[in-house]
Design a protein around this motif. Structure first.
Motif, mmCIF file in Angstrom:
data_model
loop_
_atom_site.group_PDB
_atom_site.id
_atom_site.type_symbol
_atom_site.label_atom_id
_atom_site.label_comp_id
_atom_site.label_asym_id
_atom_site.label_seq_id
_atom_site.Cartn_x
_atom_site.Cartn_y
_atom_site.Cartn_z
ATOM 1 N N PRO A 39 0.388 -2.036 7.334
ATOM 2 C CA PRO A 39 0.063 -3.278 6.619
ATOM 3 C C PRO A 39 0.261 -3.180 5.110
ATOM 4 N N MET A 40 0.256 -1.986 4.550
ATOM 5 C CA MET A 40 0.419 -1.829 3.112
ATOM 6 C C MET A 40 1.839 -2.185 2.677
ATOM 7 N N GLU A 41 2.819 -1.647 3.381
ATOM 8 C CA GLU A 41 4.220 -1.887 3.023
ATOM 9 C C GLU A 41 4.895 -2.906 3.939
ATOM 10 N N ASN A 42 4.157 -3.384 4.944
ATOM 11 C CA ASN A 42 4.701 -4.300 5.952
ATOM 12 C C ASN A 42 5.913 -3.686 6.653
ATOM 13 N N ASP A 43 5.807 -2.394 6.946
ATOM 14 C CA ASP A 43 6.869 -1.662 7.647
ATOM 15 C C ASP A 43 6.527 -1.546 9.131
ATOM 16 N N TYR A 44 7.553 -1.642 9.961
ATOM 17 C CA TYR A 44 7.421 -1.390 11.387
ATOM 18 C C TYR A 44 8.137 -0.088 11.708
ATOM 19 N N LYS A 45 7.469 0.777 12.471
ATOM 20 C CA LYS A 45 8.068 2.053 12.837
ATOM 21 C C LYS A 45 7.928 2.263 14.340
ATOM 22 N N VAL A 46 8.960 2.872 14.919
ATOM 23 C CA VAL A 46 8.942 3.207 16.341
ATOM 24 C C VAL A 46 8.801 4.716 16.467
ATOM 25 N N LEU A 47 7.770 5.142 17.184
ATOM 26 C CA LEU A 47 7.525 6.564 17.439
ATOM 27 C C LEU A 47 7.991 6.887 18.850
ATOM 28 N N CYS A 48 8.838 7.900 18.975
ATOM 29 C CA CYS A 48 9.324 8.330 20.285
ATOM 30 C C CYS A 48 8.795 9.720 20.604
#
Length: 369
Positions: free
Chosen positions: A155-164
């Protein structure tokens, strides 16, 4: 007549372009996604404003304050159905359908601030049900090893990340982790794994920038909660509640957010709610709720799909849904009350659909994929 209409539109565009950008953003953030997409053609200023990173974050923050919708994802036929409640009356629900590249997909992540991630063969796809747009992520060289993937949001940078999580061995234990930041990275990077050996299961949950999923300790078979800080990309294990190994063998479990805290629901004849009170000390509290016989049977034996709202209501839907009527059972853990809601669908259709997943945290997201 057409000339007068064009002159009016031109005047509106000129006036809108003369407004301060901050004021334009304050006006636009109150509008629904469908309207904003149409407004992309109003002027260059509006188009650049709506597509800007700052406005998308501002719009998401506003969306998170509104009532959240339900998102059904189906294995065949309809790929998706979203229900946005305006009031508590079932007749006030509005619906729209979503579609994927094809019906041949394996597993799908829960909705994370309006976005979902699903696997299609060896390809991972991010999909936005609101804009109906998707993007395929770079393929991972898995050496034919199975993977588990999880979608998280910072929420701080509004980044979405996918963890595999890359699995291996006869017991499908996690061997390594890789992560990809949506929109800024073109390749997967490996991250450190100092966790105990475990086998992941169940669906993930993202709360305030931390991604969680459940795992079984390879040595003790106890429940282990794996936490991934989306911003720092650090992974930490959290010991599950006492006696969770017994629960896992005889009950289905689900990660939920309860009063903005991580919690685990264990379903059987009753419901055990274990809330993580202190992550550093791994301290859990436990409450027990008694559901009606019908709802308990559905949850305990995999005959339903369930989700939990931010207000503490368990929503249960049958595993097989009729297109004509959607029936949902609500159980309020705070008041111990139950109710059933019937939503009228397509009266002319009598098709039955298999529900792959149910999420209760769907919000409007303007992210253009």
């Amino acid at each position: 007549m057409e000339t007068q209409t064009m002159m009016k539109l031109t005047n509106v565009n000129m006036k809108s372009d003369s407004l301060p950008v901050d004021l334009v953003m304050e006006i636009l953030k109150r509008l629904p996604v469908k309207t904003l997409i149409r407004f992309l053609s109003v002027s260059k200023l509006w188009a650049s404003t709506i597509r800007s990173r700052d406005f998308m974050k501002l719009f998401l923050n506003v969306s998170l304050t509104r009532p959240k919708g339900l998102l059904f994802l189906f294995r065949h036929g309809y790929c998706g159905l979203a229900l946005y409640p305006k009031t508590h009356e079932p007749s006030s629900f509005t619906t729209f359908h979503v579609s994927f590249h094809s019906s041949q997909w394996s597993t799908v992540s829960p909705s994370v601030h309006g976005l979902i991630c699903y696997a299609q063969a060896t390809t991972l796809v991010i999909y936005n049900p609101c804009t109906r747009r998707s993007i395929a992520l770079p393929e991972i060289d898995t050496w034919r090893r199975p993977i588990r993937y999880y979608l998280g949001h910072d929420p701080m940078e509004n980044d979405y990340k996918v963890l595999c999580a890359m699995l291996g061995g006869t017991r499908d234990l996690v061997k390594e982790f890789r992560v990809l930041t949506l929109g800024t990275e073109s390749s997967w990077k490996m991250i450190e794994n100092n966790l105990i050996s475990h086998a992941p299961f169940g669906r993930e949950l993202c709360i305030n920038g931390v991604l969680y999923y459940q795992g079984t300790d390879a040595r003790t078979y106890d429940l282990t909660i794996v936490s991934f800080n989306v911003r720092s990309e650090k992974i930490y294990p959290i010991k599950g509640p006492s006696g969770s190994s017994v629960f896992m063998h005889f009950e289905s479990s689900k990660l939920i957010s309860y009063e903005e805290k991580l919690a685990v629901l264990f379903f059987a004849k009753d419901v055990r709610l274990c809330v993580l009170e202190d992550a550093a000390k791994e301290e859990w509290s436990m409450k027990t709720f008694v559901l009606s016989t019908a709802i308990s049977a559905l949850n305990g034996y995999g005959n339903s799909r369930s989700t939990v709202t931010d207000t503490g209501e368990i929503i249960t839907a049958p595993r097989f849904l009729h297109a004509s009527v959607v029936n949902l059972d609500y159980y309020d853990m705070k008041t111990s009350s139950e109710r059933t809601v019937y939503i009228l669908g397509n009266k002319t259709e009598d098709t039955v659909y298999y529900v792959e997943s149910l999420s209760s945290n769907l919000v409007e997201n303007l992210m253009f994929l």
